[in-house]
Design a protein around this motif. Structure first.
Motif, short mmCIF file in Angstrom:
data_model
loop_
_atom_site.label_atom_id
_atom_site.label_comp_id
_atom_site.label_asym_id
_atom_site.label_seq_id
_atom_site.Cartn_x
_atom_site.Cartn_y
_atom_site.Cartn_z
N TRP A 11 5.87 15.35 -19.34
CA TRP A 11 6.36 14.78 -18.07
C TRP A 11 7.10 13.45 -18.25
O TRP A 11 7.89 13.07 -17.41
CB TRP A 11 5.20 14.60 -17.10
CG TRP A 11 4.16 13.62 -17.61
CD1 TRP A 11 3.06 13.94 -18.37
CD2 TRP A 11 4.17 12.20 -17.47
NE1 TRP A 11 2.38 12.79 -18.71
CE2 TRP A 11 3.03 11.71 -18.16
CE3 TRP A 11 5.01 11.29 -16.83
CZ2 TRP A 11 2.73 10.36 -18.23
CZ3 TRP A 11 4.71 9.94 -16.89
CH2 TRP A 11 3.57 9.49 -17.59
N HIS A 114 2.55 13.71 -31.67
CA HIS A 114 2.22 13.03 -30.42
C HIS A 114 0.73 12.66 -30.32
O HIS A 114 0.37 11.59 -29.83
CB HIS A 114 2.65 13.99 -29.29
CG HIS A 114 2.28 13.58 -27.91
ND1 HIS A 114 3.09 12.79 -27.14
CD2 HIS A 114 1.20 13.88 -27.15
CE1 HIS A 114 2.51 12.63 -25.95
NE2 HIS A 114 1.36 13.27 -25.93
N HIS A 118 -1.14 8.97 -30.09
CA HIS A 118 -2.15 8.55 -29.10
C HIS A 118 -3.30 7.82 -29.80
O HIS A 118 -3.90 6.90 -29.25
CB HIS A 118 -2.75 9.78 -28.39
CG HIS A 118 -2.03 10.20 -27.13
ND1 HIS A 118 -1.74 9.34 -26.10
CD2 HIS A 118 -1.60 11.43 -26.71
CE1 HIS A 118 -1.15 10.01 -25.11
NE2 HIS A 118 -1.04 11.28 -25.46
N SER A 137 -6.30 13.48 -22.96
CA SER A 137 -4.98 13.50 -22.33
C SER A 137 -4.87 14.71 -21.40
O SER A 137 -5.87 15.35 -21.08
CB SER A 137 -3.90 13.50 -23.40
OG SER A 137 -4.02 14.64 -24.21
N GLY A 138 -3.65 14.99 -20.94
CA GLY A 138 -3.47 16.07 -19.99
C GLY A 138 -3.75 17.41 -20.63
O GLY A 138 -4.65 18.16 -20.24
N ASN A 140 -4.68 18.06 -23.77
CA ASN A 140 -5.56 18.06 -24.95
C ASN A 140 -6.85 17.32 -24.67
O ASN A 140 -6.95 16.56 -23.72
CB ASN A 140 -4.86 17.39 -26.14
CG ASN A 140 -3.71 18.22 -26.67
OD1 ASN A 140 -3.88 19.11 -27.48
ND2 ASN A 140 -2.51 17.93 -26.16
N ASP A 167 -6.50 18.48 -12.94
CA ASP A 167 -5.32 18.80 -12.11
C ASP A 167 -5.41 20.19 -11.49
O ASP A 167 -4.86 20.43 -10.41
CB ASP A 167 -4.03 18.70 -12.95
CG ASP A 167 -3.76 17.29 -13.45
OD1 ASP A 167 -4.28 16.32 -12.85
OD2 ASP A 167 -3.03 17.14 -14.45
N GLY A 180 -5.51 13.39 -11.41
CA GLY A 180 -6.52 12.47 -11.96
C GLY A 180 -6.75 11.22 -11.12
O GLY A 180 -7.89 10.92 -10.75
N GLU A 184 -10.17 10.08 -9.01
CA GLU A 184 -10.84 8.79 -9.24
C GLU A 184 -11.04 8.04 -7.92
O GLU A 184 -12.11 7.48 -7.67
CB GLU A 184 -10.03 7.93 -10.23
CG GLU A 184 -10.71 6.59 -10.48
CD GLU A 184 -10.16 5.83 -11.69
OE1 GLU A 184 -9.03 6.11 -12.13
OE2 GLU A 184 -10.89 4.95 -12.18
N GLY A 259 -3.80 9.96 -21.23
CA GLY A 259 -3.66 9.56 -19.83
C GLY A 259 -4.95 9.48 -19.04
O GLY A 259 -5.09 8.65 -18.14
N ASN A 263 -8.78 6.19 -16.55
CA ASN A 263 -9.89 6.27 -15.59
C ASN A 263 -10.97 5.23 -15.93
O ASN A 263 -11.53 5.23 -17.02
CB ASN A 263 -10.47 7.69 -15.62
CG ASN A 263 -11.50 7.90 -14.53
OD1 ASN A 263 -12.57 7.33 -14.57
ND2 ASN A 263 -11.13 8.70 -13.55
N ASP A 291 1.36 9.18 -21.57
CA ASP A 291 2.46 9.47 -22.48
C ASP A 291 3.51 8.36 -22.40
O ASP A 291 3.91 7.96 -21.30
CB ASP A 291 3.12 10.80 -22.13
CG ASP A 291 2.26 11.98 -22.56
OD1 ASP A 291 1.20 11.77 -23.18
OD2 ASP A 291 2.66 13.13 -22.28
P1 ATP Z 1 -0.71 15.34 -23.81
O1 ATP Z 1 -0.68 13.94 -24.30
O2 ATP Z 1 -1.91 16.10 -24.17
O3 ATP Z 1 0.57 16.07 -24.11
P2 ATP Z 1 0.08 14.94 -21.04
O4 ATP Z 1 1.45 15.00 -21.54
O5 ATP Z 1 -0.24 15.83 -19.90
O6 ATP Z 1 -0.88 15.22 -22.23
P3 ATP Z 1 -0.97 12.19 -20.47
O7 ATP Z 1 0.00 11.21 -19.96
O8 ATP Z 1 -1.71 11.84 -21.72
O9 ATP Z 1 -0.19 13.50 -20.56
O10 ATP Z 1 -2.08 12.47 -19.36
C1 ATP Z 1 -1.76 12.93 -18.09
C2 ATP Z 1 -3.04 13.35 -17.41
O11 ATP Z 1 -3.84 12.19 -17.12
C3 ATP Z 1 -2.87 14.09 -16.12
O12 ATP Z 1 -3.60 15.29 -16.20
C4 ATP Z 1 -3.48 13.15 -15.07
O13 ATP Z 1 -4.11 13.82 -14.00
C5 ATP Z 1 -4.48 12.38 -15.89
N1 ATP Z 1 -4.81 11.08 -15.30
C6 ATP Z 1 -3.97 10.07 -15.01
N2 ATP Z 1 -4.64 9.05 -14.43
C7 ATP Z 1 -5.94 9.42 -14.36
C8 ATP Z 1 -7.13 8.82 -13.85
N3 ATP Z 1 -7.12 7.62 -13.30
N4 ATP Z 1 -8.29 9.53 -13.94
C9 ATP Z 1 -8.31 10.75 -14.51
N5 ATP Z 1 -7.23 11.36 -14.99
C10 ATP Z 1 -6.05 10.72 -14.93
#
Ligand code: ATP
Length: 336
Positions: A11, A114, A118, A137-138, A140, A167, A180, A184, A259, A263, A291
């Motif tokens: 994203w 990636h 992290h 993360s989202g 993983n 989500d 997320g 919260e 991400g 929280n 990210d």
């Molecule tokens: P990856 O790094 O695995 O590719 P990703 O690209 O989806 O994951 P990240 O930016 O690491 O992205 O995480 C996004 C996720 O974090 C989303 O699912 C979002 O709902 C969650 N998120 C963001 N803020 C919060 C929060 N305050 N509490 C819980 N979850 C959250």
């Protein structure tokens, strides 16, 4: 060393410049926000296509402004990009941009994992030696620790990533993506209800808890109670496996990445657990948790200094790129 980083696995269309001397990280991000539902891979790739040139231009302008070398030299030493894991269409768009940019600046290309990024941003900002890392993360969720030249996966989700699990529930309830932060906020007024807790050794699963949460919602249980209980249950699972990983490795350092690490309740539970064990806990600031290209530029600089450049012909992206596929050549400490 100065490295331009590009991130675009899902994203965040993001570009950054990291300067090892000043330790300054400049980040420019343009987020894709779906109109409805979750992330659509094709729409996300279109977002990358539109936004990456813009964020790269902003980061490059910053690099030029802060560069004190001659005008004839490129303002960065290398271009680093996320090779995966992530959504194939997004990765391919960003990979193409990174290759073109490295060629036009005439600097080496660096392919970054990636997930390792992290983790490394936590190690970098905490100045820890050999931490266990919880990646929440989202897409993983896993625990990583360094051993014999690799980051080993000690435990991981058996189904969906932790953010994606949350989500899915919020989509069911009709809340917009990402869910997320909304969970919260709603959790503040909730009470604990029973939800399935699934940890098997070092691995864990979210599918049962997500179906149960949706079912409870359909049966009229207040959404605040479900949100509160989702957090308490999922984060307790993550805290339990993080503790087990600390005990298994003998490490007394834990870093949080990803991400979901934004929280406050997750951070509180992990910090309490570490406190009780006498371990140090570090969560990077939010701009490094979600990210972002900053973490790609920071790890890119470490890899560049270790000579880890990538020939254009070998620079294919990998949607399933696992952290333990990466030889960790930039750490100077010897494996035990
Ligand atoms: P990856 O790094 O695995 O590719 P990703 O690209 O989806 O994951 P990240 O930016 O690491 O992205 O995480 C996004 C996720 O974090 C989303 O699912 C979002 O709902 C969650 N998120 C963001 N803020 C919060 C929060 N305050 N509490 C819980 N979850 C959250």
């Amino acid at each position: 060393t100065r490295v331009l980083g590009i991130e675009g696995t899902a994203w965040a269309a993001s570009a950054a410049v990291f300067d090892t001397e000043s330790d300054d990280v400049f980040i420019e991000t343009d987020a894709y926000e779906p109109d409805s539902g979750g992330i659509h891979p094709r729409e996300a790739a279109e977002h990358m296509h539109d936004a990456i040139p813009r964020v790269v231009e902003t980061a490059l302008a910053h690099a030029r402004e802060t560069f004190d070398g001659p005008d004839t030299e490129p303002p960065v030493d290398a271009v680093a990009f996320s090779r995966g894991p992530g959504l194939g269409p997004c990765l391919r768009t960003v990979g193409t941009a990174a290759r073109a940019l490295a060629q036009s600046l005439d600097v080496p290309l660096i392919g970054v994992n990636h997930m390792v990024a992290h983790l490394e941003i936590g190690r970098h900002t905490a100045d820890f030696d050999s931490p266990v890392c919880l990646n929440a993360s989202g897409a993983n969720a896993h625990l990583l620790a360094y051993r014999n030249g690799r980051y080993r996966v000690l435990g991981e989700t058996m189904d969906t990533g932790v953010g994606n699990a949350i989500d899915k529930f919020t989509r069911h309830v009709g809340w917009s993506h990402p869910g997320g932060p909304k969970v919260e906020a709603a959790a503040k007024d909730g009470e604990l209800i029973d939800l399935p807790y699934v940890v098997k050794g070092m691995d864990f699963s979210f599918s049962g808890i997500m179906s149960a949460a949706k079912q409870r919602y359909d049966n009229g249980i207040p959404v605040e109670d479900i949100c509160y209980s989702l957090q308490e249950t999922i984060f307790a699972m993550l805290t339990e496996v993080a503790e087990r990983a600390l005990s298994l490795t003998g490490s007394d350092e834990l870093v949080l990445g990803g991400g979901v690490g934004q929280n406050a309740r997750l951070r509180e539970m992990l910090a309490d657990m570490c406190d009780q064990r006498g371990a140090d806990f570090h969560a990077p600031e939010p701009r490094f948790l979600r990210d972002n290209a900053g973490m790609i530029a920071v790890l890119g600089a470490k890899m560049y200094e270790a000579g880890e450049t990538l020939a254009i012909e070998d620079s294919r992206v990998d949607p399933n790129f696992r952290p333990d596929q990466v030889p960790v050549t930039w750490r100077t400490d010897e494996p035990e």
